[in-house]
Design a protein around this motif. Structure first.
Motif, PDB file in Angstrom:
ATOM      1  N   GLU A 274      35.298  36.309  37.102  1.00  0.00           N
ATOM      2  CA  GLU A 274      35.325  36.515  38.550  1.00  0.00           C
ATOM      3  C   GLU A 274      36.507  35.832  39.223  1.00  0.00           C
ATOM      4  N   ALA A 275      37.174  34.922  38.523  1.00  0.00           N
ATOM      5  CA  ALA A 275      38.227  34.118  39.147  1.00  0.00           C
ATOM      6  C   ALA A 275      39.386  34.956  39.663  1.00  0.00           C
ATOM      7  N   SER A 276      39.655  36.098  39.034  1.00  0.00           N
ATOM      8  CA  SER A 276      40.787  36.932  39.441  1.00  0.00           C
ATOM      9  C   SER A 276      40.583  37.565  40.816  1.00  0.00           C
ATOM     10  N   ARG A 277      39.400  37.403  41.403  1.00  0.00           N
ATOM     11  CA  ARG A 277      39.154  37.931  42.754  1.00  0.00           C
ATOM     12  C   ARG A 277      39.632  36.967  43.837  1.00  0.00           C
TER      13      ARG A 277
ATOM     14  N   ASP B 275      45.861  38.136  37.236  1.00  0.00           N
ATOM     15  CA  ASP B 275      45.233  38.937  36.176  1.00  0.00           C
ATOM     16  C   ASP B 275      44.691  38.045  35.070  1.00  0.00           C
ATOM     17  N   ASP B 276      45.394  36.952  34.792  1.00  0.00           N
ATOM     18  CA  ASP B 276      44.984  36.011  33.749  1.00  0.00           C
ATOM     19  C   ASP B 276      44.866  34.614  34.383  1.00  0.00           C
TER      20      ASP B 276
END
Length: 250
Positions: free
Chosen positions: A137-140, A160-161
């Motif tokens: 979820e961190a990429s949000r 993205d990463d």
């Protein structure tokens, strides 16, 4: 301390709820999201609300008028949705000193007071409420990297990463130095002026930003299911340790 509340968004992912009103006026537990935000910053001692409006701005202005719970409201207009750094610059002429910044589409039941206390007592250049989320979820979000002292060293917008799973929650305190940084920001690949780019400029200039870990919960109301989850948490209580609602007895 003044409180800047960003409430210019349309909320396309919340349609059809936002077809006739801005995202900030979508109700959660019978009250607009914006009222929940106002409650939090008024509790923290805000002496003025600087509300950045945009999409269907007249709906917000008509609903709240020129004060909330005795605290005066000043409205500024973000004419185009060009990002958070662009929105922040609309209040530059109205800010006198250190200020709170809250995203007007979040529900907080958390330790916002710890962030304000760090700013007031330690005279930090900025302080952010941050939380750990699942890596997927961190990429949000805006993702933070920190050092051994709990200071933020870098922020990356929706990577993205993700380098970590520590993300910004939407509550910050800043000194007016953030405005100079926002003026220097260039449009991102998304065509927006990102607040994360302004934050990194502050860091590159040698300023210190403290990361305060979330104690409690917050919900970014981006989708209808987020609204439903927030309502359940507000009505029944919530245990962040188990990630479950806690039914309260009569």
């Amino acid at each position: 301390m003044q409180a800047v509340v960003l409430a210019a968004g349309e909320g396309t992912r919340l349609r059809p709820l936002t077809e006739e009103k801005p995202k900030a006026l979508v109700e959660v537990d019978g009250r607009p999201i914006l009222s929940h935000c106002f409650d939090r910053v008024v509790e923290l001692g805000a002496d003025e609300l600087l509300v950045v409006v945009g999409y269907k701005k007249e709906k917000i202005i008509d609903f709240y008028g020129d004060e909330y719970d005795g605290v005066p409201i000043t409205y500024t207009h973000q004419r185009e949705p060009k990002g958070l750094a662009h929105a922040v610059l609309t209040v530059e002429d109205h800010v006198d000193d250190d200020f709170m910044l809250i995203l007007g589409d979040n529900i907080f039941e958390a330790n916002l007071d710890d962030v304000v206390r760090r700013q007031r007592e330690d005279r930090a250049d900025a302080a952010f409420l941050v939380e750990e989320v699942p890596y997927e979820e961190a990429s949000r979000y805006g993702v933070c990297d920190t050092n051994d002292y709990g200071e933020i060293t870098e922020v990356v917008e929706k990577p993205d990463d993700p380098p970590t799973n520590l993300v910004m929650t939407g509550f910050y305190t800043f000194t007016p130095a953030i405005f100079h940084a926002c003026h220097l920001v260039q449009p991102s690949d998304r065509g927006e002026y990102e607040i994360t780019d302004a934050i990194n400029l502050l860091l590159q200039s040698g300023r210190t930003i403290d990361a305060i870990r979330l104690d409690g919960w917050r919900m970014d109301i981006g989708y209808p299911e987020d609204r439903e989850k927030a309502e359940t948490r507000l009505q029944e209580g919530y245990d962040p340790e188990t990630d479950e609602a806690v039914a309260t007895s009569e």
